[in-house]
Design a protein around this motif. Structure first.
Motif, PDB file in Angstrom:
ATOM      1  N   VAL A   1       0.947  -0.923   0.346  1.00 15.62           N
ATOM      2  CA  VAL A   1      -0.123  -0.298   0.231  1.00 15.62           C
ATOM      3  C   VAL A   1       0.899   1.405   0.046  1.00 15.62           C
ATOM      4  O   VAL A   1       0.552   2.319  -0.674  1.00 15.62           O
ATOM      5  N   LEU A   2       1.955   1.187   0.627  1.00 12.21           N
ATOM      6  CA  LEU A   2       2.771   2.018   0.769  1.00 12.21           C
ATOM      7  C   LEU A   2       3.882   2.600  -0.574  1.00 12.21           C
ATOM      8  O   LEU A   2       3.946   4.009  -0.748  1.00 12.21           O
TER       9      LEU A   2
ATOM     10  N   SER B   1       1.723   6.524  -3.763  1.00 10.06           N
ATOM     11  CA  SER B   1       2.727   6.745  -3.159  1.00 10.06           C
ATOM     12  C   SER B   1       2.449   7.640  -4.461  1.00 10.06           C
ATOM     13  O   SER B   1       2.119   7.551  -5.277  1.00 10.06           O
ATOM     14  N   PRO B   2       2.554   9.783  -4.170  1.00 11.58           N
ATOM     15  CA  PRO B   2       3.034  10.111  -5.486  1.00 11.58           C
ATOM     16  C   PRO B   2       4.260   9.713  -5.854  1.00 11.58           C
ATOM     17  O   PRO B   2       4.272  10.743  -7.395  1.00 11.58           O
ATOM     18  N   LEU B   3       5.214   9.155  -5.675  1.00 12.77           N
ATOM     19  CA  LEU B   3       6.474   8.540  -6.233  1.00 12.77           C
ATOM     20  C   LEU B   3       6.042   7.997  -7.881  1.00 12.77           C
ATOM     21  O   LEU B   3       5.400   7.705  -7.913  1.00 12.77           O
TER      22      LEU B   3
ATOM     23  N   VAL C   1       1.547  14.497   2.263  1.00  5.25           N
ATOM     24  CA  VAL C   1       1.298  13.159   2.564  1.00  5.25           C
ATOM     25  C   VAL C   1      -0.321  12.757   2.069  1.00  5.25           C
ATOM     26  O   VAL C   1      -1.437  13.685   1.976  1.00  5.25           O
ATOM     27  N   THR C   2      -0.263  11.605   2.392  1.00  2.00           N
ATOM     28  CA  THR C   2      -1.167  10.555   1.091  1.00  2.00           C
ATOM     29  C   THR C   2      -2.212  10.084   2.328  1.00  2.00           C
ATOM     30  O   THR C   2      -1.108   9.287   3.231  1.00  2.00           O
ATOM     31  N   GLY C   3      -3.091   9.275   2.041  1.00  2.00           N
ATOM     32  CA  GLY C   3      -3.512   8.258   2.744  1.00  2.00           C
ATOM     33  C   GLY C   3      -3.131   6.658   2.562  1.00  2.00           C
ATOM     34  O   GLY C   3      -3.669   6.802   4.075  1.00  2.00           O
ATOM     35  N   GLY C   4      -2.137   6.816   1.568  1.00  2.00           N
ATOM     36  CA  GLY C   4      -1.385   5.709   1.465  1.00  2.00           C
ATOM     37  C   GLY C   4      -0.743   5.221   2.691  1.00  2.00           C
ATOM     38  O   GLY C   4      -0.109   4.230   3.072  1.00  2.00           O
TER      39      GLY C   4
END
Length: 319
Positions: free
Chosen positions: A135-136, A140-142, A264-267
């Motif tokens: 999930v991480l 992720s936006p990366l 900061v993402t929900g993931g």
């Protein structure tokens, strides 16, 4: 019950360890992974030696030299370098969250090396931990590139190295004092890193911000952190001190967001929650004491906030 000063020390420890990911993210692009890590352990060793001299304490580095060289490799040189390289591509927030897998690897190594049982709860915890990492990375936006994947693997390898160091210390370094371990692992790491770091010193002078981050990393996130860590072990024991692992990623996310403007993402929170749940299962943490405490608190509230209760009802509420 943990005293307020011990609770404050635990929060401070989480803050400075969470800050290490911020300092690395700032310094590593200019200094490079190996020079950064070498500078970190050398400055930290100097600071710890100064503290020991001020306290009049002695350490036994020569007696435990072989073990400290191993510990310096697996608890400092290797994981510090892997994390520093990974943060060339990952955010400080994501790196700190991935580092929360250390207790998961520790429990698994304890099964393999110390003969602890591999129960159904631990298998379930392992699967949850894998899901948390997925999930991480996936949420992720990366960009999903080879560099990102290799950086995630480097963070997991660093967590595995930390875990191995913990088990190794329990098995092979039981006779060494905590201060010997604290200083000795930095000296051992410096011995491993001196030559490769010298070969990769950056050609240009690093900016002041990178140098300041290196100093903060060495003095706050390494030297001060170890002083706090071993003080807490002596005061509240290793189990309660180990709960710092649950708080470090929150500070890592906070510092990265506050000072670097990282997204900061929900993931991050979903992945962290899965990893935390996996740690509870793998380490077979009993939640019954918490439930009992909550029940007692509820009964206390009923007893003291309802003056109209009859005596028999009050007696029942306090059962």
């Amino acid at each position: 019950t943990m005293k307020p000063k011990d609770a404050a020390a635990l929060v401070l420890l989480a803050a400075v360890w969470g800050g290490s990911f911020l300092f690395i993210r700032v310094a590593v692009p200019s200094l490079g992974p190996l020079p950064l890590v070498a500078g970190r352990v050398v400055l930290a060793a100097a600071a710890l030696a100064a503290v020991l001299a001020a306290l009049g304490r002695t350490v036994e580095l020569r007696r435990h030299a072989r073990g400290l060289l191993v510990l310096g490799a697996v608890n400092a040189a290797i994981p510090f370098t892997l994390i520093s390289w990974a943060e060339l591509h990952l955010s400080a927030a994501l790196a700190s969250t991935l580092n929360a897998t250390v207790p998961l690897f520790t429990a698994l190594l304890s099964v393999a090396w110390l003969g602890e049982r591999l129960t159904a709860a631990r298998v379930t915890g392992l699967l949850l931990g894998v899901a948390g990492v997925a999930v991480l990375v996936g949420w992720s936006p990366l960009p999903f590139t080879l560099a990102t994947v290799l950086s995630v693997l480097a963070m997991l390898a660093a967590a595995l190295s930390y875990a191995f160091a913990g088990v190794y210390t329990r098995r092979r370094m039981a006779g060494a004092s905590t201060w010997t371990l604290a200083l000795g692992q930095q000296v051992g790491a410096a011995a491993w890193l001196a030559a490769p770091a010298a070969l990769t010193i950056p050609a240009s002078r690093p900016p002041a911000g990178a140098v300041g981050a290196l100093v903060g990393l060495a003095l706050l996130s390494t030297a001060l952190a170890y002083v706090l860590y071993f003080r807490l072990i002596a005061s509240v024991g290793p189990t309660r001190t180990g709960t710092v692992t649950y708080v470090v990623p929150l500070f890592g996310i906070a510092w990265g967001t506050l000072f670097l403007g990282e997204a900061v993402t929900g993931g991050m929170f979903v992945g962290l929650a899965l990893i935390m749940a996996s740690m509870l299962l793998v380490n077979e943490v009993k939640l019954a004491p918490l439930g009992a405490w909550l029940r007692r608190a509820a009964r206390y509230a009923v007893l003291h906030q309802s003056p109209a209760l009859e005596p028999a009802q009050r007696e029942c509420a306090s059962c």
